[in-house]
Design a protein around this motif. Sequence first.
Motif, PDB file in Angstrom:
ATOM      1  N   ASP A 275      -3.901 -14.206   0.459  1.00 22.85           N
ATOM      2  CA  ASP A 275      -4.090 -13.016   0.003  1.00 22.85           C
ATOM      3  C   ASP A 275      -5.613 -12.970   0.962  1.00 22.85           C
ATOM      4  OD1 ASP A 275      -1.191 -12.393  -0.156  1.00 22.85           O
ATOM      5  OD2 ASP A 275      -1.881 -12.399  -2.966  1.00 22.85           O
ATOM      6  N   ILE A 276      -6.276 -13.091   0.463  1.00 19.60           N
ATOM      7  CA  ILE A 276      -8.043 -12.759   0.752  1.00 19.60           C
ATOM      8  C   ILE A 276      -7.852 -12.749   2.744  1.00 19.60           C
ATOM      9  CG2 ILE A 276      -9.904 -13.500   0.695  1.00 19.60           C
ATOM     10  CD1 ILE A 276      -9.805 -15.246  -2.323  1.00 19.60           C
ATOM     11  N   TYR A 293      -9.683 -22.944  -9.777  1.00 21.57           N
ATOM     12  CA  TYR A 293     -10.268 -23.201 -10.602  1.00 21.57           C
ATOM     13  C   TYR A 293      -8.733 -23.499 -10.746  1.00 21.57           C
ATOM     14  CZ  TYR A 293     -14.567 -21.755 -10.045  1.00 21.57           C
ATOM     15  OH  TYR A 293     -16.756 -21.433  -9.348  1.00 21.57           O
ATOM     16  N   GLY A 294      -8.362 -24.856 -12.089  1.00 25.10           N
ATOM     17  CA  GLY A 294      -7.097 -24.734 -12.251  1.00 25.10           C
ATOM     18  C   GLY A 294      -7.259 -25.595 -14.060  1.00 25.10           C
ATOM     19  N   ALA A 372      -3.632 -20.770 -10.922  1.00 29.34           N
ATOM     20  CA  ALA A 372      -4.919 -20.979  -9.942  1.00 29.34           C
ATOM     21  C   ALA A 372      -6.290 -19.431 -10.439  1.00 29.34           C
ATOM     22  CB  ALA A 372      -5.048 -21.489  -8.630  1.00 29.34           C
ATOM     23  N   LYS A 373      -7.259 -20.029  -9.835  1.00 32.44           N
ATOM     24  CA  LYS A 373      -8.035 -18.572  -9.492  1.00 32.44           C
ATOM     25  C   LYS A 373      -9.175 -19.673  -7.808  1.00 32.44           C
ATOM     26  CE  LYS A 373     -10.556 -18.339 -13.724  1.00 32.44           C
ATOM     27  NZ  LYS A 373     -10.955 -18.351 -14.463  1.00 32.44           N
ATOM     28  N   VAL A 374      -9.445 -18.515  -7.493  1.00 28.88           N
ATOM     29  CA  VAL A 374     -10.296 -19.111  -6.006  1.00 28.88           C
ATOM     30  C   VAL A 374     -11.484 -18.346  -5.842  1.00 28.88           C
ATOM     31  CG1 VAL A 374      -7.878 -20.023  -5.703  1.00 28.88           C
ATOM     32  CG2 VAL A 374      -8.727 -17.505  -4.588  1.00 28.88           C
ATOM     33  N   ARG A 375     -13.070 -19.138  -5.850  1.00 27.87           N
ATOM     34  CA  ARG A 375     -13.922 -18.514  -4.668  1.00 27.87           C
ATOM     35  C   ARG A 375     -14.082 -18.908  -3.942  1.00 27.87           C
ATOM     36  NH1 ARG A 375     -19.468 -18.839  -5.645  1.00 27.87           N
ATOM     37  NH2 ARG A 375     -20.688 -17.188  -6.264  1.00 27.87           N
ATOM     38  N   ASN A 385     -12.799 -13.605  -4.625  1.00 29.85           N
ATOM     39  CA  ASN A 385     -12.387 -13.491  -5.629  1.00 29.85           C
ATOM     40  C   ASN A 385     -10.907 -13.849  -5.481  1.00 29.85           C
ATOM     41  OD1 ASN A 385     -14.665 -15.163  -7.709  1.00 29.85           O
ATOM     42  ND2 ASN A 385     -15.330 -13.323  -7.438  1.00 29.85           N
ATOM     43  N   GLY A 386      -9.873 -14.543  -6.307  1.00 31.99           N
ATOM     44  CA  GLY A 386      -8.302 -14.185  -6.334  1.00 31.99           C
ATOM     45  C   GLY A 386      -8.049 -14.992  -7.696  1.00 31.99           C
TER      46      GLY A 386
END
Length: 448
Positions: A275-276, A293-294, A372-375, A385-386
């Motif tokens: 998506d990013i 991040y998970g 999850a979060k992503v940077r 950020n997603g």
Amino acid sequence: MVQEKSCLEKINEVLEEIQWESVPLDVRTKAKECLADFVGVMLKGSENSLSAALRKALGEEPEHNPEDLALWLGSTGRMPDTDDGHRFAMAHPGVVINSTAIAMALHLQHVKGADLLEAIIKGYEMYCYEGRVINPGAYLKRGIDATSVCGGAAAAVVAGSLWGLDKQQLARAISLAASLAGGLNQSAIDGSAQKYLVAGWGAKLGIACARMARENLGGPLHVFEGKLGYCNAFAPEPNEELLYHPRLNWDIRNVYIKRYACVRRIHATLDAISDIMGKTGLTPDRIKSVKVYGSQFLYNAGGYEPKDGAQAQTSVPYTVTLLLHFGRVEDREVHAHLQDAGLAAYSHRIEVIKDPEIIALAEKDKSLWGAAKVRIETVDGTIYNGKQIIPYGDPELPFQEGIVEQKFLGMVENTLGKEKGEAIWARLMGLEQEDSCESVFQNVLKVL
């Protein structure tokens, strides 16, 4: 005093409720889509050298025996790691259930399409009952691969239903399969063909148990809840409410379809990054680092430089690198770039980090093990950020209409070709109208 029914008797009564005439329309459609998705994934898997090796190991003509045919088809269908799954049962029902259905249709020769679909729906219901009861603890704490451990009884239900087993015989088949089931998940760490073989093994076991149950051989009445039974062996934290009170869920509705050739726990990460990338137009050379991040489960998939396909399918850094460079994670990329030193070096820009927020989320809802979060940080210092809690393809975020067909046609492009692929898809979508579905699957096996 009326004696309490066993869990085996209760789930068998739930299965008895499933009759084609009363199956909801959306469940019928989902069953056909799951079957077609398996056919496509299996044909794609047949291009893998491991599929040819397994066929040779079975004597090169497994189609002459339904148990061996199901073993070959189910294992082959697991190889691309794009087969369907169930987030709550935490494994892959479709490869076991649909390989069993196809093997039985070819063995019995005159199976009506509606009967085949009814058996498939029953198989998913059986599988998901077991998987919901034993997971996530069976996977996370005992290393159990539910694909086989739940698949054996589900395959027994499919085969037993198509053989016309009565209620008592079907109970014997389920009990035998649950008693004899096994399958470990160490391949998620070490790699190896075992990851794929457990799927076919569950199918083979189920057919064998249904065959024995026809002669009234069976397993223990309290196979699931007994002191030395299924749950005690596999489940450190069983869902006892569901164990003792099974009910008809039409659980095939909750089956997800995959678009990335890797383990499901990575899909939310890939969706967030995709998506990013789609919104920003980022290219790989502009990315300095990606932090994911998970939960502990996702963190465990943070290994670098996988040695084989099974390890590659369980590596966040490797699959993220493929997505960034090729815009997709498909079977051919997963295997083609294992020795690519440049991509291996790039993958070290991706790091998986345990995150308290995601850990708390997964503890509250144990089905959210892949959130999850992503940077993403670029070389010029820009931060993107997603966050993705549930991957696309799950019931809460279903694919748009036509995506499953598109995936199928892409999977069979090299084996069936476009015209034959479209014809097979059309027949599968109208399968309930077939008086005998043998010819549908003969046309599929001809190209193997």
